[in-house]
Design a protein around this motif. Structure first.
Motif, PDB file in Angstrom:
ATOM      1  N   ALA A 183       0.833  -1.204   0.000  1.00 47.40           N
ATOM      2  CA  ALA A 183       0.000   0.000   0.000  1.00 47.40           C
ATOM      3  C   ALA A 183       0.870   1.257   0.000  1.00 47.40           C
ATOM      4  CB  ALA A 183      -0.932  -0.006   1.210  1.00 47.40           C
ATOM      5  N   ALA A 184       1.915   1.250   0.831  1.00 47.71           N
ATOM      6  CA  ALA A 184       2.815   2.410   0.890  1.00 47.71           C
ATOM      7  C   ALA A 184       3.520   2.619  -0.440  1.00 47.71           C
ATOM      8  CB  ALA A 184       3.832   2.229   2.017  1.00 47.71           C
ATOM      9  N   ASP A 185       3.966   1.551  -1.070  1.00 42.88           N
ATOM     10  CA  ASP A 185       4.650   1.672  -2.364  1.00 42.88           C
ATOM     11  C   ASP A 185       3.721   2.265  -3.420  1.00 42.88           C
ATOM     12  OD1 ASP A 185       7.018   0.685  -1.362  1.00 42.88           O
ATOM     13  OD2 ASP A 185       6.730  -1.356  -2.142  1.00 42.88           O
ATOM     14  N   THR A 186       2.449   1.830  -3.416  1.00 46.32           N
ATOM     15  CA  THR A 186       1.478   2.357  -4.375  1.00 46.32           C
ATOM     16  C   THR A 186       1.232   3.841  -4.145  1.00 46.32           C
ATOM     17  OG1 THR A 186       0.382   0.204  -4.533  1.00 46.32           O
ATOM     18  CG2 THR A 186      -0.875   2.114  -5.257  1.00 46.32           C
ATOM     19  N   LEU A 187       1.054   4.219  -2.889  1.00 48.98           N
ATOM     20  CA  LEU A 187       0.871   5.631  -2.557  1.00 48.98           C
ATOM     21  C   LEU A 187       2.093   6.446  -2.925  1.00 48.98           C
ATOM     22  CD1 LEU A 187      -0.565   8.025  -1.165  1.00 48.98           C
ATOM     23  CD2 LEU A 187       0.327   7.169   1.019  1.00 48.98           C
ATOM     24  N   HIS A 188       3.274   5.906  -2.657  1.00 49.82           N
ATOM     25  CA  HIS A 188       4.502   6.663  -2.902  1.00 49.82           C
ATOM     26  C   HIS A 188       4.767   6.875  -4.389  1.00 49.82           C
ATOM     27  CE1 HIS A 188       6.153   5.649   1.368  1.00 49.82           C
ATOM     28  NE2 HIS A 188       5.076   6.393   1.369  1.00 49.82           N
ATOM     29  N   GLU A 189       4.360   5.931  -5.202  1.00 52.42           N
ATOM     30  CA  GLU A 189       4.484   6.130  -6.651  1.00 52.42           C
ATOM     31  C   GLU A 189       3.599   7.295  -7.095  1.00 52.42           C
ATOM     32  OE1 GLU A 189       4.422   3.547 -10.833  1.00 52.42           O
ATOM     33  OE2 GLU A 189       3.584   2.680  -8.995  1.00 52.42           O
ATOM     34  N   PHE A 190       2.423   7.397  -6.483  1.00 52.44           N
ATOM     35  CA  PHE A 190       1.513   8.504  -6.791  1.00 52.44           C
ATOM     36  C   PHE A 190       2.105   9.834  -6.334  1.00 52.44           C
ATOM     37  CE2 PHE A 190      -2.704  10.673  -5.606  1.00 52.44           C
ATOM     38  CZ  PHE A 190      -2.942  11.092  -6.903  1.00 52.44           C
ATOM     39  N   VAL A 191       2.641   9.861  -5.119  1.00 45.43           N
ATOM     40  CA  VAL A 191       3.260  11.085  -4.592  1.00 45.43           C
ATOM     41  C   VAL A 191       4.422  11.528  -5.482  1.00 45.43           C
ATOM     42  CG1 VAL A 191       4.638  12.012  -2.689  1.00 45.43           C
ATOM     43  CG2 VAL A 191       2.531  10.736  -2.209  1.00 45.43           C
ATOM     44  N   ALA A 192       5.252  10.580  -5.898  1.00 45.70           N
ATOM     45  CA  ALA A 192       6.390  10.909  -6.760  1.00 45.70           C
ATOM     46  C   ALA A 192       5.913  11.493  -8.089  1.00 45.70           C
ATOM     47  CB  ALA A 192       7.247   9.672  -6.999  1.00 45.70           C
ATOM     48  N   ALA A 193       4.814  10.946  -8.625  1.00 46.64           N
ATOM     49  CA  ALA A 193       4.268  11.468  -9.880  1.00 46.64           C
ATOM     50  C   ALA A 193       3.757  12.896  -9.691  1.00 46.64           C
ATOM     51  CB  ALA A 193       3.145  10.561 -10.381  1.00 46.64           C
ATOM     52  N   LEU A 194       3.077  13.161  -8.567  1.00 44.25           N
ATOM     53  CA  LEU A 194       2.582  14.511  -8.289  1.00 44.25           C
ATOM     54  C   LEU A 194       3.733  15.496  -8.128  1.00 44.25           C
ATOM     55  CD1 LEU A 194      -0.266  13.789  -5.692  1.00 44.25           C
ATOM     56  CD2 LEU A 194      -0.538  14.341  -8.118  1.00 44.25           C
ATOM     57  N   GLU A 195       4.799  15.074  -7.466  1.00 42.09           N
ATOM     58  CA  GLU A 195       5.935  15.969  -7.233  1.00 42.09           C
ATOM     59  C   GLU A 195       6.670  16.313  -8.523  1.00 42.09           C
ATOM     60  OE1 GLU A 195       7.561  17.561  -4.471  1.00 42.09           O
ATOM     61  OE2 GLU A 195       5.511  17.332  -3.756  1.00 42.09           O
ATOM     62  N   SER A 196       6.667  15.400  -9.487  1.00 38.05           N
ATOM     63  CA  SER A 196       7.440  15.625 -10.712  1.00 38.05           C
ATOM     64  C   SER A 196       6.615  16.209 -11.857  1.00 38.05           C
ATOM     65  CB  SER A 196       8.088  14.305 -11.170  1.00 38.05           C
ATOM     66  OG  SER A 196       7.101  13.338 -11.482  1.00 38.05           O
ATOM     67  N   VAL A 197       5.288  16.247 -11.721  1.00 40.08           N
ATOM     68  CA  VAL A 197       4.471  16.734 -12.822  1.00 40.08           C
ATOM     69  C   VAL A 197       4.728  18.225 -13.032  1.00 40.08           C
ATOM     70  CG1 VAL A 197       2.409  17.361 -11.458  1.00 40.08           C
ATOM     71  CG2 VAL A 197       2.160  16.570 -13.829  1.00 40.08           C
ATOM     72  N   GLY A 198       4.702  18.644 -14.287  1.00 39.19           N
ATOM     73  CA  GLY A 198       5.050  20.022 -14.623  1.00 39.19           C
ATOM     74  C   GLY A 198       3.897  20.993 -14.603  1.00 39.19           C
ATOM     75  N   VAL A 199       2.756  20.584 -14.034  1.00 34.20           N
ATOM     76  CA  VAL A 199       1.587  21.465 -13.950  1.00 34.20           C
ATOM     77  C   VAL A 199       1.193  21.610 -12.481  1.00 34.20           C
ATOM     78  CG1 VAL A 199       0.791  20.779 -16.242  1.00 34.20           C
ATOM     79  CG2 VAL A 199      -0.077  19.572 -14.214  1.00 34.20           C
ATOM     80  N   PRO A 200       0.410  22.640 -12.143  1.00 41.10           N
ATOM     81  CA  PRO A 200       0.020  22.830 -10.743  1.00 41.10           C
ATOM     82  C   PRO A 200      -0.866  21.695 -10.236  1.00 41.10           C
ATOM     83  CG  PRO A 200      -0.362  24.816 -12.034  1.00 41.10           C
ATOM     84  CD  PRO A 200      -0.060  23.730 -13.006  1.00 41.10           C
ATOM     85  N   VAL A 201      -0.693  21.361  -8.962  1.00 38.42           N
ATOM     86  CA  VAL A 201      -1.549  20.387  -8.285  1.00 38.42           C
ATOM     87  C   VAL A 201      -2.394  21.149  -7.271  1.00 38.42           C
ATOM     88  CG1 VAL A 201      -1.627  18.329  -6.816  1.00 38.42           C
ATOM     89  CG2 VAL A 201       0.152  18.550  -8.581  1.00 38.42           C
ATOM     90  N   VAL A 202      -3.708  21.032  -7.401  1.00 40.79           N
ATOM     91  CA  VAL A 202      -4.656  21.728  -6.529  1.00 40.79           C
ATOM     92  C   VAL A 202      -5.428  20.691  -5.727  1.00 40.79           C
ATOM     93  CG1 VAL A 202      -6.628  23.305  -6.434  1.00 40.79           C
ATOM     94  CG2 VAL A 202      -4.890  23.585  -8.220  1.00 40.79           C
ATOM     95  N   ALA A 203      -5.608  20.928  -4.434  1.00 41.13           N
ATOM     96  CA  ALA A 203      -6.406  20.040  -3.589  1.00 41.13           C
ATOM     97  C   ALA A 203      -7.600  20.793  -3.034  1.00 41.13           C
ATOM     98  CB  ALA A 203      -5.561  19.474  -2.448  1.00 41.13           C
ATOM     99  N   GLY A 204      -8.788  20.206  -3.160  1.00 34.08           N
ATOM    100  CA  GLY A 204      -9.992  20.728  -2.533  1.00 34.08           C
ATOM    101  C   GLY A 204     -10.246  19.928  -1.271  1.00 34.08           C
ATOM    102  N   VAL A 205      -9.941  20.513  -0.104  1.00 32.68           N
ATOM    103  CA  VAL A 205      -9.867  19.752   1.144  1.00 32.68           C
ATOM    104  C   VAL A 205     -11.079  20.064   2.030  1.00 32.68           C
ATOM    105  CG1 VAL A 205      -8.355  19.049   3.032  1.00 32.68           C
ATOM    106  CG2 VAL A 205      -7.358  20.078   0.971  1.00 32.68           C
ATOM    107  N   HIS A 206     -12.112  19.257   1.924  1.00 37.21           N
ATOM    108  CA  HIS A 206     -13.286  19.416   2.774  1.00 37.21           C
ATOM    109  C   HIS A 206     -13.299  18.299   3.817  1.00 37.21           C
ATOM    110  CE1 HIS A 206     -14.609  16.310   0.017  1.00 37.21           C
ATOM    111  NE2 HIS A 206     -15.613  16.035   0.838  1.00 37.21           N
TER     112      HIS A 206
END
Length: 259
Positions: A82-105
């Motif tokens: 589970a951690a490896d799957t999440l971390h692959e996602f985090v790494a993709a978000l960190e390296s993407v060249g466009v803004p990442v926006v979170a709507g946190v409710h």
């Protein structure tokens, strides 16, 4: 179509929307969405100008599925996968060249809090709540929280929050920088969607270059950063994006930036 009926991962108006949790399993992290989101982020092309992270239930994300942890035959292997799957996602978000926006409710706990830490812009309300949640399970953080949180709130405050499993309300989270904008409770997601669409319509080359400069600033000296800035701004000045921006300003019209 209601939010809960939308696909977990979709693209519209230049925004790659990823529903990191749903009402199922108590708004815990949805690994189907995480895996599909990783692929979508890695393979995104010029049609994507922003990434939007949302939850479609009562919360942004209540963390990992503790019931699934408990039911696993081999908890060590299950949690590592589970951690490896999440971390692959985090790494993709960190390296993407466009803004990442979170709507946190609602709640952003555990992995949900980690994901917010990796957003460029995090929009919430006074009723938004954060909690690391790991100590309550006897776990340590994942999702890059031990790396990102100290960079947002400072190392000593991060130690306090993580070691004491502090619950943070929306106003405190905003003051500390976990949330970058506070809006009304009922417009958190719609405002995040609006911001993501606005960013997606902006100068993609400029936004990508700005994100690269910000990433380099973590390790660059001032002299190195000044040189990187000089190279970047002069390169953009001669690019179609920079030329269009300057020409539009002089001609007093709205720029039509290339994608």
């Amino acid at each position: 179509m209601t939010a809960s009926e939308q696909p977990l991962v979709s693209v519209a108006d230049g925004v790659l929307r990823i529903a990191v949790s749903t009402a199922a399993a108590g708004t815990s992290l949805n690994f189907e969405a995480v895996s599909a989101g990783t692929d979508a982020v890695k393979n995104s092309g010029s049609e994507v100008g922003a990434v939007l992270l949302v939850g479609t239930g009562a919360n942004f994300c209540a963390g990992g599925n503790v019931m699934a942890f408990a039911a696993a035959e081999d908890r060590t292997t299950y949690v590592r996968d589970a951690a490896d799957t999440l971390h692959e996602f985090v790494a993709a978000l960190e390296s993407v060249g466009v803004p990442v926006v979170a709507g946190v409710h609602g709640w952003a706990a555990g992995a949900g809090m980690s994901l917010v830490c990796h957003a460029d812009i995090a929009i919430g309300s006074r009723s938004t709540k954060f909690r690391p949640a790991y100590p309550a399970l006897g776990f340590t953080p994942d999702g890059g929280m031990s790396w990102a949180l100290p960079r947002i709130v400072g190392p000593r405050r991060a130690r306090d929050i993580l070691l004491s499993d502090t619950v943070l309300g929306g106003e405190e989270a905003h003051r500390l920088g976990l949330l970058t904008r506070l809006v009304g409770d009922d417009v958190v997601v719609s405002e995040a969607e609006r911001v993501a669409r606005s960013l997606a319509a902006g100068p993609a080359e400029t936004i990508g270059a700005t994100k690269r400069l910000l990433a380099q600033s973590d390790t660059n000296s001032l002299a190195e950063q000044l040189e990187a800035e000089a190279v970047s701004i002069s390169t953009l000045a001669g690019s179609p994006t920079g030329r269009e921006g300057v020409d539009a300003f002089v001609e007093k019209r709205r720029p039509d930036f290339p994608r």
